[in-house]
Design a protein around this motif. Structure first.
Motif, PDB file in Angstrom:
ATOM      1  N   LEU A  92      -3.347   1.257   5.758  1.00  0.00           N
ATOM      2  CA  LEU A  92      -2.496   2.437   5.802  1.00  0.00           C
ATOM      3  C   LEU A  92      -3.320   3.683   5.575  1.00  0.00           C
ATOM      4  CD1 LEU A  92       0.465   1.147   3.717  1.00  0.00           C
ATOM      5  CD2 LEU A  92       0.433   1.699   6.117  1.00  0.00           C
ATOM      6  N   LEU A  93      -4.367   3.472   4.846  1.00  0.00           N
ATOM      7  CA  LEU A  93      -5.287   4.560   4.584  1.00  0.00           C
ATOM      8  C   LEU A  93      -5.586   5.343   5.853  1.00  0.00           C
ATOM      9  CD1 LEU A  93      -7.906   5.963   3.496  1.00  0.00           C
ATOM     10  CD2 LEU A  93      -8.962   3.748   3.633  1.00  0.00           C
ATOM     11  N   ARG A 145      -1.291   5.129  -0.934  1.00  0.00           N
ATOM     12  CA  ARG A 145      -0.962   6.125   0.098  1.00  0.00           C
ATOM     13  C   ARG A 145      -0.787   7.497  -0.519  1.00  0.00           C
ATOM     14  NH1 ARG A 145       3.776   3.528   3.620  1.00  0.00           N
ATOM     15  NH2 ARG A 145       3.709   5.545   4.630  1.00  0.00           N
ATOM     16  N   GLU A 180       0.052  -0.644  -2.398  1.00  0.00           N
ATOM     17  CA  GLU A 180       0.173   0.074  -1.133  1.00  0.00           C
ATOM     18  C   GLU A 180       0.713   1.502  -1.266  1.00  0.00           C
ATOM     19  OE1 GLU A 180       1.891  -2.368   1.793  1.00  0.00           O
ATOM     20  OE2 GLU A 180       2.616  -0.668   2.949  1.00  0.00           O
ATOM     21  N   THR A 181       1.857   1.630  -1.890  1.00  0.00           N
ATOM     22  CA  THR A 181       2.477   2.958  -1.904  1.00  0.00           C
ATOM     23  C   THR A 181       1.705   3.921  -2.784  1.00  0.00           C
ATOM     24  OG1 THR A 181       3.971   2.041  -3.536  1.00  0.00           O
ATOM     25  CG2 THR A 181       4.815   2.308  -1.308  1.00  0.00           C
ATOM     26  N   GLU A 228      -2.524   7.540   6.603  1.00  0.00           N
ATOM     27  CA  GLU A 228      -2.203   8.599   5.669  1.00  0.00           C
ATOM     28  C   GLU A 228      -3.174   9.753   5.800  1.00  0.00           C
ATOM     29  OE1 GLU A 228       0.395   9.244   3.977  1.00  0.00           O
ATOM     30  OE2 GLU A 228       1.058   7.515   5.139  1.00  0.00           O
TER      31      GLU A 228
END
Lengths: 154, 273
Positions: free
Chosen positions: A50-51, B62, B58-59, A54
């Motif tokens: 996800l990095l 982020r 994860e969150t 983001e």
């Protein structure tokens, strides 16, 4: 810049280590450039990839390069997320793509309308030349009469 | 592993010599926790340290990664560990924030990707990365800004319009000169690279918030150089601006081979066989 970082460190007192062989001049841009974008990605348990996404929200063009890299490694889920990719709109398969698929639907309807309008209009121009035929004999005369230059040509 | 902590992986190395094991014991990594090695006999070791789950799930991650301060601390810690190891062994740096549940999962990955890791490590053996940036010095035309009044006083016949145009001309000339000089420097560096480097990676030009160096960055490359050639390469790259004005070359490194750890570049145009 060092002060706010020091404040934020709280849970992350990272640099207690001595300066190794590392050049002390290494600036943040150089480090981020290497550390973020390069190196091998092994898909960690946690969706750390996800990095790559983001970082798009960080307004640094430098960092965005990592998206290419992740794609290279086969991580491309953001391509299916309509909020991140315009290409996702072509594949309205997900639930969250409903918004875009309704757009598509509307587009299609509008296009149909245009088609029908055009079909109607296809008859009209056929008549128009005859309607416009009346002024056309006057045209040779018009070249001499400069008083009516605003008259629209068909 | 205690509950509430995850495993952060920095790099992969070949099965470690004793020095690496002792070295791991002395290092502090991300989140201030001690670094250790996860071994996968007989071939590979991963450099890891525990990190708190509350910051790295994860969150949370982020959220954190949008905070440049947090990102900087993380990047520097990550880099510090990799740098320390890379002075003693060939390491394969992993990307920032590669996090696993526990050591066993790391071991499994080492097992699964053994071939890939060994292949890359073999390619990087005995090489270091050097960064070469070329800057065009826009600073050279800013000081000339206050020059027109002085010039007009020494040249009374020049009207304000003429002197403005002359000033603009001078500015443009110096910019063109600087760009030509930069091209010339780039050519020389390329020649140097052909002699020493085995691979090149192009990075994005640095600009914006993080570009703190003076001047305008016009080229930002990384070269994979055999360790024995590193000093020669650096010296020659720095000499590439000799006799040129308005252009500056900045050489960074030696770095761990970050830019060359990934998949092979499809077209390394500057590479020599």
């Amino acid at each position: 810049m060092t002060d706010p970082i020091a404040n934020r460190l709280g849970s992350l007192p990272s640099r207690s280590a001595p300066p190794y062989n590392q050049p002390s001049t290494a600036n943040l841009a150089d480090i981020l450039e290497r550390v973020l974008d390069k190196g091998i990605v092994i898909a960690g348990d946690i969706q750390i990839n996800l990095l790559d996404i983001e970082l798009l929200t960080i307004k640094l063009r430098l960092l965005i390069a990592s998206v290419d890299k992740a794609k290279e490694m086969g991580i491309d889920w953001w391509e299916h997320d309509p909020s991140l990719s315009s290409r996702a709109r072509r594949t309205p398969s997900l639930d969250d793509a409903r918004g875009t698929s309704s757009l598509e639907e509307e587009n299609r309807r509008l296009r149909e309308q245009i088609e029908t309008l055009r079909a109607d209009a296809a008859l009209a121009p056929a008549e128009e030349p005859e309607a416009g035929a009346a002024p056309s004999p006057a045209r040779p005369k018009r070249s001499t009469t400069r008083a009516r230059p605003t008259r629209g040509d068909p | 592993m205690t509950a509430g902590s995850l495993v952060y992986v920095y790099a992969v190395a070949r099965e470690p010599a004793a020095t690496l094991v002792t070295m791991a014991g002395t290092l502090t990594g991300v989140a201030g926790s001690p670094v250790h090695l996860v071994l996968r006999s007989p071939a590979l070791a991963a450099v890891v340290s525990p990190v708190p789950e509350r910051d790295f799930h994860e969150t949370a991650l982020r959220r954190h990664l949008e905070d440049l301060g947090w990102l900087e601390a993380l990047a520097r810690a990550h880099h510090g560990v990799i740098e320390a190891f890379s002075t003693h062994a060939t390491v394969l740096p992993l990307r920032l924030a590669t996090v696993y549940r526990d050591d066993d999962r790391v071991r499994a990955v080492l097992h699964d990707r053994q071939g890939l890791f060994l292949d890359r490590l073999g390619r990087l053996d005995g090489h270091v990365e050097l960064g070469v940036k070329i800057y065009v010095d826009r600073g050279s035309d800013t000081p000339s800004e206050p020059a027109p009044p002085a010039a007009s006083s020494s040249d009374p016949p020049l009207g304000p319009g003429r002197s403005y145009l002359r000033h603009r001309r001078a500015e443009q000339d110096s910019r063109n000169d600087a760009e030509r000089a930069a091209e010339r420097a780039a050519e020389r560096i390329e020649a140097t690279a052909r002699a020493h480097a085995v691979e090149r990676a192009r990075h994005r030009i640095q600009e914006g918030e993080l570009a703190t160096a003076p001047g305008v960055n016009v080229s930002n490359d990384a070269y994979l150089v055999p360790a024995a050639h590193a000093d020669a390469f650096r010296a020659e790259a720095l000499r590439s601006t000799d006799g040129l004005t308005g252009v500056r070359v900045d050489v960074t490194g030696p770095w761990a081979p970050y830019s060359f750890a990934g998949l092979p570049e499809p077209d390394p145009p500057g590479s020599a066989p």
